[in-house]
Design an enzyme around this catalytic site. Sequence first.
Site, PDB file in Angstrom:
ATOM      1  CG  ASP A 286       0.987  63.030 -21.594  1.00 21.92           C
ATOM      2  OD1 ASP A 286      -0.121  63.151 -22.144  1.00 21.92           O
ATOM      3  OD2 ASP A 286       1.956  62.459 -22.139  1.00 21.92           O
ATOM      4  CG  ASP A 287      -4.110  65.998 -22.531  1.00 22.89           C
ATOM      5  OD1 ASP A 287      -4.244  67.211 -22.393  1.00 22.89           O
ATOM      6  OD2 ASP A 287      -4.834  65.297 -23.258  1.00 22.89           O
TER       7      ASP A 287
ATOM      8  NE  ARG B 131      -8.245  61.756 -26.319  1.00 24.85           N
ATOM      9  CZ  ARG B 131      -7.125  62.059 -25.701  1.00 24.85           C
ATOM     10  NH1 ARG B 131      -6.266  62.890 -26.238  1.00 24.85           N
ATOM     11  NH2 ARG B 131      -6.833  61.542 -24.533  1.00 24.85           N
TER      12      ARG B 131
ATOM     13  CE  LYS C  17       3.052  61.580 -25.451  1.00 25.80           C
ATOM     14  NZ  LYS C  17       2.553  60.756 -24.340  1.00 25.80           N
ATOM     15  CD1 TRP C  18       3.079  67.404 -32.878  1.00 22.75           C
ATOM     16  CD2 TRP C  18       4.385  69.172 -32.519  1.00 22.75           C
ATOM     17  NE1 TRP C  18       2.681  68.385 -33.732  1.00 22.75           N
ATOM     18  CE2 TRP C  18       3.470  69.492 -33.541  1.00 22.75           C
ATOM     19  CE3 TRP C  18       5.327  70.136 -32.131  1.00 22.75           C
ATOM     20  CZ2 TRP C  18       3.454  70.731 -34.181  1.00 22.75           C
ATOM     21  CZ3 TRP C  18       5.308  71.364 -32.776  1.00 22.75           C
ATOM     22  CH2 TRP C  18       4.389  71.654 -33.782  1.00 22.75           C
ATOM     23  CG  ASP C  19      -0.491  63.001 -28.662  1.00 22.38           C
ATOM     24  OD1 ASP C  19      -0.623  62.310 -29.683  1.00 22.38           O
ATOM     25  OD2 ASP C  19      -0.723  62.580 -27.515  1.00 22.38           O
TER      26      ASP C  19
ATOM     27  CG  ASN D 147      -4.283  62.172 -29.406  1.00 19.86           C
ATOM     28  OD1 ASN D 147      -3.804  61.064 -29.620  1.00 19.86           O
ATOM     29  ND2 ASN D 147      -3.875  62.938 -28.423  1.00 19.86           N
TER      30      ASN D 147
ATOM     31  CB  CYS E 194       3.147  61.231 -29.606  1.00 23.82           C
ATOM     32  SG  CYS E 194       1.829  60.301 -28.805  1.00 23.82           S
TER      33      CYS E 194
ATOM     34  CG  ASP F  46      -1.434  55.789 -26.763  1.00 24.68           C
ATOM     35  OD1 ASP F  46      -0.340  56.363 -26.595  1.00 24.68           O
ATOM     36  OD2 ASP F  46      -2.472  56.392 -27.094  1.00 24.68           O
TER      37      ASP F  46
HETATM   38  C1  GLA Z   1      -2.434  60.255 -26.735  1.00 27.56           C
HETATM   39  C2  GLA Z   1      -1.018  59.819 -26.452  1.00 27.56           C
HETATM   40  C3  GLA Z   1      -0.883  59.461 -24.986  1.00 27.56           C
HETATM   41  C4  GLA Z   1      -1.271  60.658 -24.145  1.00 27.56           C
HETATM   42  C5  GLA Z   1      -2.674  61.125 -24.499  1.00 27.56           C
HETATM   43  C6  GLA Z   1      -3.013  62.431 -23.800  1.00 27.56           C
HETATM   44  O1  GLA Z   1      -3.321  59.202 -26.621  1.00 27.56           O
HETATM   45  O2  GLA Z   1      -0.630  58.761 -27.263  1.00 27.56           O
HETATM   46  O3  GLA Z   1       0.434  59.038 -24.688  1.00 27.56           O
HETATM   47  O4  GLA Z   1      -0.335  61.692 -24.344  1.00 27.56           O
HETATM   48  O5  GLA Z   1      -2.825  61.334 -25.888  1.00 27.56           O
HETATM   49  O6  GLA Z   1      -4.268  62.898 -24.089  1.00 27.56           O
END
Ligand code: GLA
Length: 735
Positions: A357-358, A434, A467-469, A471, A517, A539
Amino acid sequence: MTTSVLLALAMPSLACAKVSASADGRQLRLDGGGVTYAMGVDEQGYLQPLYWGPALGADAPLVARHPAELSGFDPAGSVTPQEYAGQGEGLVSEPGLKVAFADGNRDLVLKYRSHSIAGETLTVELSDIRRPLTVTLRYTIDPATGIIARSATVHNGDRRPVRVDQIAAATYTLPAGGDYRLHYLTGRHGAEWSQQEAPVTPALTLLESRRGSTGHGNQPWFALEKQGQSSQTDGPVWFGALAWSGSFRLSVGLDNLGRPRIGGGYNPYDFSWTLKAGESLETPVFYAGFTDHGMGDASRRFHTFQRAHIIPGGDAARLRPVLYNSWEATAFNVTESGQMALAEKAAKIGIERFVVDDGWFGARDDDKAGLGDWSVNRRKFPNGLGPLIGKVKALGMDFGLWVEPEMVNVKSDLYRAHPDWVMNFPDRPRTEGRNQLVLNLARKDVRDHILDVLDRLVSENDIAFLKWDYNRNWTEPGWPGVAIEDQQRLQVQYIRNLYFILSELRRRHPGLEIEGCSGGGGRIDLGMMALTDESWISDNTDPYDRLTIQDGFTQAYAPSAMMAWVTDSPNWANGRETSLDFRFLSAMQGSLGIGANLDHWTEADFASAQRWIAAYKTVRRTVQRGDLYRLISPAPDAATSATFYVSQDRKQAVLFAMLHSSQYRDNGLAIHPQGLAPDTIYRLSVLGGAPLPDGLPAEAQGSFWMAQGLRFKLKGDYKGVAIVFEAKPDHAPSG
Ligand code: GLA
């Protein structure tokens, strides 16, 4: 009626469709999936909606008549039900289209001009009574489910520009009645998919996003039922969803004659689109359907349709692999050795995809820096991603990576090089969310840059999955650099470019899978679903909260797209403590993933996870591709809940029965399955190997289980059991 006739009526199995026009061309019909949708041209040339409901005979006398004025307050233009109305001639309900002509005229009256039929698609052209402005309405009916895809295109045939202020993909009108109830979905971060219900009244209900993306707040989905007539299993339900991932608006209310009107399209908030001579503007698609068999069948029809026509690959697509994601375990603290250690543990329990992930890129040690710089952080991965990917693949898993391509931190090389690429109004403050800003994807250079960076990332590394986020939402949505009259195109052009990048990336890398996402479920809609293989729906990974979250999601969307993870206890979102078994039973009701910190697991946890994952794989086709029956709603305060998944061939079914909390003694459950083949004998077993609950017969006919139900007891809090129904081979369903 025999049982098989009843079943045929209840299931969308009438897989034929017909699009037709009457001999004089004044009635137009779409028939399919047991549903008829009809419209007609009245004596004055207005296109009127005539019918939307259970299939009608071919000779049904449907005729459009132009009404007289009702009173001085309600002229004919305001009481004529129009299939797609221009804002003009006294219209007082929501228009399909609202425009301003260059000379200041804002009166638009749309009348029927022509139609054409090609296979399952009907195209109808409307035009203004005076000006060369046309609207093309498109309808395609799905033979299996009767779901209709509708969209509209406005074309300016004049030499002078026309400003479009509001445009719907579709509007629908139903027969007058005071007993309609609207179902819709609302939420916020960590609390998505709340189910709401309200009477449909003359006070307009707006389901909308003003956020630039779909948002957590409202879903672009609706269902309308008739109070007292509709339930999970019976009665009329009209339902639909707009396939759009930007600001949208759905409106639902009774018109001045008490007829429900539903409309949906781009959100007119902060929107305008000036059409120059010869230009057109096309809407997204609004999908909508009807069933006479309640909310359960409405969602199953929609799931069937999404699996066949929206989700990439259709029913032939790969089943969702069981994935591991490191986010809740490591947050930004990713390192090559740490991820390798997690990968080894993940492989042992049967994980099929390992996702970092991140935190793997740029100067990304927290959420204050790095977004925009999609090259690997050499401090964390001294030799690039290659060694980790090699290890993951050697362990028998494929590899996935988190990205958030539409965003930038001010502390990034990208921002330093291109500060003008972010959405902004010059000389105004910019709100950070953020610590990040939104790149203006509507710009072609930004679009091309993002596509290029991702293309290179996927080409240079053996990446099976992104996983394409996304935020944050938009604030100060300025687009300096284009003509002022074009700046509000942003709302549409951004999303079109997002779709372009996703589809082009998929085209260049056909094996690549993508998860959508947005801080959980902040950008889920049929537009994103068409370009992603799965969705991260919240989340909030608490297994009890998830039951209502999943129940809400599946009202609108297919469980095959619904990712659900087993994470740690106590849960980060609310501190609730639950057993690993309960967490698995909750997450196995969708596409299973693990997001726990495996470094903290005991031997017993590993053994149990291995057993659950193996068990899940024996029922995953049924969960992901079967029909979902919501038997007991997990509504807040409900002590129990139950979902039931039946495979397409009805040879396997799986029941998830959950006890949320016990009160008093002997919590007896009575669960009545649906959708089994009545004459088939099913043998029951407990998923994961435990003995059947006391008192449950081990085998009986489908009709027995559906009529008598399963009666057994569970004790404790946050407990559950999954019971598998297997058709005995010599009693396999015939059809
Ligand atoms: C969002 C996503 C999480 C994770 C974080 C990473 O909140 O929903 O699942 O990937 O970003 O910063």
